[in-house]
Design a protein around this motif. Sequence first.
Motif, mmCIF file in Angstrom:
data_model
loop_
_atom_site.group_PDB
_atom_site.id
_atom_site.type_symbol
_atom_site.label_atom_id
_atom_site.label_comp_id
_atom_site.label_asym_id
_atom_site.label_seq_id
_atom_site.Cartn_x
_atom_site.Cartn_y
_atom_site.Cartn_z
ATOM 1 N N ARG A 22 49.982 40.138 -26.705
ATOM 2 C CA ARG A 22 50.463 41.185 -25.804
ATOM 3 C C ARG A 22 49.588 41.308 -24.559
ATOM 4 O O ARG A 22 50.075 41.650 -23.482
ATOM 5 N N HIS A 23 48.284 41.041 -24.733
ATOM 6 C CA HIS A 23 47.355 41.235 -23.625
ATOM 7 C C HIS A 23 46.926 39.924 -22.988
ATOM 8 O O HIS A 23 45.943 39.890 -22.241
ATOM 9 N N ALA A 24 47.618 38.842 -23.285
ATOM 10 C CA ALA A 24 47.225 37.541 -22.742
ATOM 11 C C ALA A 24 47.357 37.528 -21.226
ATOM 12 O O ALA A 24 48.362 37.962 -20.670
ATOM 13 N N ALA A 39 47.860 35.655 -17.815
ATOM 14 C CA ALA A 39 48.551 34.424 -17.427
ATOM 15 C C ALA A 39 47.579 33.372 -16.923
ATOM 16 O O ALA A 39 47.832 32.178 -17.039
ATOM 17 N N GLY A 40 46.460 33.800 -16.363
ATOM 18 C CA GLY A 40 45.493 32.841 -15.846
ATOM 19 C C GLY A 40 44.476 32.390 -16.870
ATOM 20 O O GLY A 40 43.793 31.395 -16.668
ATOM 21 N N ASP A 41 44.324 33.099 -17.980
ATOM 22 C CA ASP A 41 43.336 32.756 -18.995
ATOM 23 C C ASP A 41 43.880 33.152 -20.356
ATOM 24 O O ASP A 41 43.869 34.333 -20.715
ATOM 25 N N GLU A 42 44.348 32.183 -21.097
ATOM 26 C CA GLU A 42 44.901 32.441 -22.421
ATOM 27 C C GLU A 42 43.967 31.952 -23.520
ATOM 28 O O GLU A 42 44.405 31.656 -24.628
ATOM 29 N N SER A 43 42.667 31.875 -23.217
ATOM 30 C CA SER A 43 41.716 31.382 -24.209
ATOM 31 C C SER A 43 41.613 32.336 -25.396
ATOM 32 O O SER A 43 41.460 31.896 -26.545
ATOM 33 N N ALA A 44 41.679 33.655 -25.148
ATOM 34 C CA ALA A 44 41.606 34.619 -26.254
ATOM 35 C C ALA A 44 42.792 34.454 -27.189
ATOM 36 O O ALA A 44 42.647 34.531 -28.413
ATOM 37 N N LEU A 45 43.972 34.223 -26.633
ATOM 38 C CA LEU A 45 45.156 34.003 -27.462
ATOM 39 C C LEU A 45 45.017 32.726 -28.269
ATOM 40 O O LEU A 45 45.376 32.681 -29.456
ATOM 41 N N ALA A 46 44.480 31.685 -27.669
ATOM 42 C CA ALA A 46 44.299 30.416 -28.379
ATOM 43 C C ALA A 46 43.310 30.575 -29.528
ATOM 44 O O ALA A 46 43.535 30.057 -30.634
ATOM 45 N N ARG A 47 42.210 31.315 -29.291
ATOM 46 C CA ARG A 47 41.234 31.537 -30.364
ATOM 47 C C ARG A 47 41.844 32.354 -31.495
ATOM 48 O O ARG A 47 41.609 32.070 -32.678
ATOM 49 N N ALA A 48 42.622 33.363 -31.148
ATOM 50 C CA ALA A 48 43.255 34.186 -32.180
ATOM 51 C C ALA A 48 44.253 33.365 -32.988
ATOM 52 O O ALA A 48 44.358 33.526 -34.216
ATOM 53 N N ALA A 49 44.979 32.475 -32.329
ATOM 54 C CA ALA A 49 45.946 31.628 -33.039
ATOM 55 C C ALA A 49 45.237 30.670 -33.987
ATOM 56 O O ALA A 49 45.679 30.478 -35.134
ATOM 57 N N LEU A 50 44.136 30.087 -33.540
ATOM 58 C CA LEU A 50 43.376 29.182 -34.407
ATOM 59 C C LEU A 50 42.800 29.927 -35.606
ATOM 60 O O LEU A 50 42.801 29.414 -36.731
ATOM 61 N N ALA A 51 42.282 31.140 -35.359
ATOM 62 C CA ALA A 51 41.724 31.928 -36.458
ATOM 63 C C ALA A 51 42.805 32.283 -37.481
ATOM 64 O O ALA A 51 42.589 32.200 -38.694
#
Length: 201
Positions: free
Chosen positions: A49-51, A53-65
Amino acid sequence: MPGRLPPPAVPALPRPAGPVTGCPAVGLTVAAIDRAVADAHTDLRTADRHADAGDESALARAALAYQEWQRIRGEAATAAGETYDPDRDLGLQRAQTAARHRQDVVQCAAEAAHDARQRTDAAHRQFAGAAAGPLYTALARAGLYTLTDEDHQAVRELTRHLDPAALRQVAGWLERTRATALALAAAQERPVRPVVRRNRF
């Protein structure tokens, strides 16, 4: 949320031999892992929800976790023990083996490149002849241990066009530059004593 478990480390690098003590799932029951999976899924939805558009690294880390907690949940469900044991996690062991193999390949490639560079360097020095020896020594003392092909070409050109006296002069320039740099570095590291002004009373 109080009591939330941290996300597990995604096995991308080889872990040390022996028990994997750094994994937060070590010793957890299936029920505790289920709660961790639910927490990771909540974190994933929040990150989505808070991703930015210029930096989706937090979303990628959450998906991997989240994916890793799901994988651990599957391993724990099929394990013989009542708690999760990373030493019996075949998926984790395979990932560690693959990571160690990748690291070995990178290290072997780096060593091969270093050996090739050493052979090329030796060939350049031999081709330049004994007259280039003092210049190579001065370059090494100045800190230029790794020379490019263009550097070796420049040494050969200087050796070919300058007489021994001029080469010694160039070597002297390099040596004086090195001595000056060392003196400046020593002066910067030397502590400065504070100036104390005495009251005149």
